[in-house]
Enzyme design. Structure first.
Site, PDB file in Angstrom:
ATOM      1  N   HIS A 151      36.888 -21.288  -4.238  1.00 51.72           N
ATOM      2  CA  HIS A 151      35.892 -21.146  -3.170  1.00 51.72           C
ATOM      3  C   HIS A 151      34.455 -21.023  -3.674  1.00 51.72           C
ATOM      4  O   HIS A 151      33.523 -20.968  -2.876  1.00 51.72           O
ATOM      5  CB  HIS A 151      36.222 -19.933  -2.289  1.00 51.72           C
TER       6      HIS A 151
HETATM    7  C1  UD1 Z   1      31.715 -14.731   0.239  1.00 50.36           C
HETATM    8  C2  UD1 Z   1      30.969 -14.039  -0.899  1.00 50.36           C
HETATM    9  C3  UD1 Z   1      31.703 -14.253  -2.208  1.00 50.36           C
HETATM   10  C4  UD1 Z   1      33.160 -13.864  -2.105  1.00 50.36           C
HETATM   11  C5  UD1 Z   1      33.782 -14.600  -0.934  1.00 50.36           C
HETATM   12  C6  UD1 Z   1      35.222 -14.211  -0.732  1.00 50.36           C
HETATM   13  C7  UD1 Z   1      28.510 -13.927  -0.731  1.00 50.36           C
HETATM   14  C8  UD1 Z   1      27.251 -14.481  -1.256  1.00 50.36           C
HETATM   15  N1  UD1 Z   1      29.618 -14.592  -1.075  1.00 50.36           N
HETATM   16  O1  UD1 Z   1      31.676 -16.137  -0.029  1.00 50.36           O
HETATM   17  O2  UD1 Z   1      31.105 -13.465  -3.218  1.00 50.36           O
HETATM   18  O3  UD1 Z   1      33.828 -14.189  -3.305  1.00 50.36           O
HETATM   19  O4  UD1 Z   1      33.046 -14.277   0.260  1.00 50.36           O
HETATM   20  O5  UD1 Z   1      35.803 -14.926   0.318  1.00 50.36           O
HETATM   21  O6  UD1 Z   1      28.497 -12.935  -0.048  1.00 50.36           O
HETATM   22  N2  UD1 Z   1      33.781 -18.901   7.060  1.00 50.36           N
HETATM   23  C9  UD1 Z   1      34.698 -19.010   8.060  1.00 50.36           C
HETATM   24  N3  UD1 Z   1      35.291 -17.871   8.520  1.00 50.36           N
HETATM   25  C10 UD1 Z   1      35.007 -16.642   8.015  1.00 50.36           C
HETATM   26  C11 UD1 Z   1      34.055 -16.558   6.996  1.00 50.36           C
HETATM   27  C12 UD1 Z   1      33.449 -17.677   6.525  1.00 50.36           C
HETATM   28  O7  UD1 Z   1      34.993 -20.085   8.545  1.00 50.36           O
HETATM   29  O8  UD1 Z   1      35.591 -15.644   8.486  1.00 50.36           O
HETATM   30  C13 UD1 Z   1      33.152 -20.138   6.543  1.00 50.36           C
HETATM   31  C14 UD1 Z   1      31.821 -20.384   7.188  1.00 50.36           C
HETATM   32  O9  UD1 Z   1      31.674 -21.716   7.405  1.00 50.36           O
HETATM   33  C15 UD1 Z   1      30.832 -19.965   6.125  1.00 50.36           C
HETATM   34  C16 UD1 Z   1      31.585 -20.245   4.827  1.00 50.36           C
HETATM   35  O10 UD1 Z   1      32.956 -19.998   5.140  1.00 50.36           O
HETATM   36  O11 UD1 Z   1      29.643 -20.660   6.205  1.00 50.36           O
HETATM   37  C17 UD1 Z   1      31.161 -19.342   3.713  1.00 50.36           C
HETATM   38  O12 UD1 Z   1      31.202 -17.966   4.115  1.00 50.36           O
HETATM   39  P1  UD1 Z   1      30.195 -16.892   3.418  1.00 50.36           P
HETATM   40  O13 UD1 Z   1      30.499 -15.523   3.888  1.00 50.36           O
HETATM   41  O14 UD1 Z   1      28.791 -17.374   3.547  1.00 50.36           O
HETATM   42  O15 UD1 Z   1      30.521 -17.037   1.889  1.00 50.36           O
HETATM   43  P2  UD1 Z   1      31.916 -17.187   1.134  1.00 50.36           P
HETATM   44  O16 UD1 Z   1      31.960 -18.512   0.512  1.00 50.36           O
HETATM   45  O17 UD1 Z   1      33.050 -16.749   1.997  1.00 50.36           O
END
Ligand code: UD1
Length: 367
Positions: free
Chosen positions: A208
């Site tokens: 991820h």
């Molecule tokens: C975040 C953390 C990362 C951690 C990871 C674990 C930061 C900078 N990054 O990354 O350190 O290792 O979580 O999972 O805080 N999304 C969904 N559903 C959700 C959450 C996210 O669909 O419940 C999708 C959204 O499109 C979002 C993308 O995942 O834009 C990324 O989510 P985000 O929280 O920005 O970062 P992660 O890649 O999950």
């Protein structure tokens, strides 16, 4: 003596395994009153609620409902929503865990309102500022009043950055508290049957990190390499929502269709993934937490990153860093299949009692 109020922040999936033992340890004392705040950075049921259910985390006392966004937007929105909550709750301490955007945002707000901050899992450094988490770690640690570390290298990193020694406490690893508590229960699940897997004859993949999944060429080459590997060893791949989106946007579904033994699945719950990892031949990952969990489980881990902020998993554990080097991936996999995979030992104080040590220390220093 009145109870001291501790506001514990969670936001994203990896925070929840760390928060569970802290909540439990706080609830077991008569000195502290925990208050659980969820920023809502992760919001899908399989990225958040399932962990509350499985780990016995209480329903958050406050939910900010922030959701996804660019780094600036997400961080800023957490800050804007957290400030009035903090003013209303007036805790004696804000406790943050890990290195996600919610960790950073709440630390910034608390320190400007002169509320002391305790950072659990302080001092980890990848020395790669291209990783957003590295920025979050550095700033959170610079502002924190109590820094709880998982290994001695982290203490050194903090001292080198000028953090006073008396603020740093080496306590062990709260995520491992959770793993040791739930390992037996996880092993009782029937998930291997569901995926028709044989213990010791499959691999687990998680992916991820933006560096791996946000560029078409890198993601394509990684998936192709793992796909080829799956012809020799079935691979189960719980797909993070970010990665799922990129696979769709880049049109990589058809590539995956060519590898029936690379089995893509929705994100799994904590116990299901633990059950799968504990019985795997090897784990391929770019997650930080999984590098630690495989070390404790004694399962060889090939990390798809060039460096790690958790070097103890390499020096003492089962972790090997292979970056995005697909030739290395095949060579290291072969070593493991030949029975020459890395074995390791348990790092110091990864014994299931880190949260108790943290809470005991806080009671001591908060008076
Ligand atoms: C975040 C953390 C990362 C951690 C990871 C674990 C930061 C900078 N990054 O990354 O350190 O290792 O979580 O999972 O805080 N999304 C969904 N559903 C959700 C959450 C996210 O669909 O419940 C999708 C959204 O499109 C979002 C993308 O995942 O834009 C990324 O989510 P985000 O929280 O920005 O970062 P992660 O890649 O999950």
């Amino acid at each position: 003596m009145s109870k001291r109020k501790v506001l514990l922040v969670v936001g994203a999936r990896p925070n929840l395994m760390k928060a569970a033992p802290l909540m439990e340890a706080m609830s077991a004392t008569t000195h502290l009153q925990p208050f659980l705040l969820h920023t809502g950075q992760h919001y899908d049921a399989n990225m958040s609620q399932v962990f509350f259910d499985e780990l016995g985390l209480p329903k958050p006392d406050c939910y900010l409902g922030i959701g996804s966004g660019s780094h600036a937007k997400q961080t800023a929105q957490v800050m804007v929503a957290f400030e009035p909550a903090l003013i209303e709750q007036q805790p004696d301490l804000v406790m943050v865990v890990g290195d996600v955007n919610s960790t950073l945002a709440c630390t910034l707000v608390a320190s400007k309102l002169h509320v002391p901050v305790a950072h659990v899992e302080a001092g980890l450094r990848s020395f790669n500022r291209h990783m957003p988490e590295e920025i979050n770690r550095i700033v959170t640690d610079a502002l924190s009043d109590y820094l709880f570390t998982t290994d001695r290298q982290a203490n050194e990193n903090l001292r080198r950055e000028g953090v006073a020694s008396e603020k740093i406490y080496f306590v062990g690893n709260v995520m491992i508290d959770t793993l040791l508590k739930h390992r037996q229960r996880a092993l009782g699940l029937d998930i291997l049957d569901r995926f028709k897997l044989v213990p010791g004859h499959y691999a687990v993949l998680t992916l991820h990190r933006p560096d791996n999944v946000d560029r078409l060429a890198v993601l394509h080459d990684l998936l192709e390499a793992v796909g080829r590997l799956s012809r020799r060893l079935p691979v189960i791949f719980p797909v993070h929502p970010r990665t799922r989106q990129r696979i769709q946007t880049f049109g990589l579904d058809s590539l995956l269709d060519g590898y029936p033994d690379l089995v893509c699945h929705e994100p799994l719950g904590y116990l299901e993934l633990l059950c799968l990892m504990a019985q795997a031949k090897l784990v391929l990952t770019d997650s930080g937490g999984i590098q630690e969990e495989t070390t404790v489980l004694g399962i060889p881990c090939l990390t798809l990153r060039a460096e790690t902020e958790r070097p103890v998993t390499v020096t003492e554990g089962t972790n090997v860093l292979i970056g995005a080097d697909t030739e290395r991936l095949f060579a290291e996999t072969q070593r493991i299949l030949d029975g020459r995979g890395k074995s390791g030992r348990l790092p110091e104080l990864w014994d299931g009692h880190a949260a108790q040590r943290i809470i005991a220390r806080l009671i001591e220093v908060m008076g």
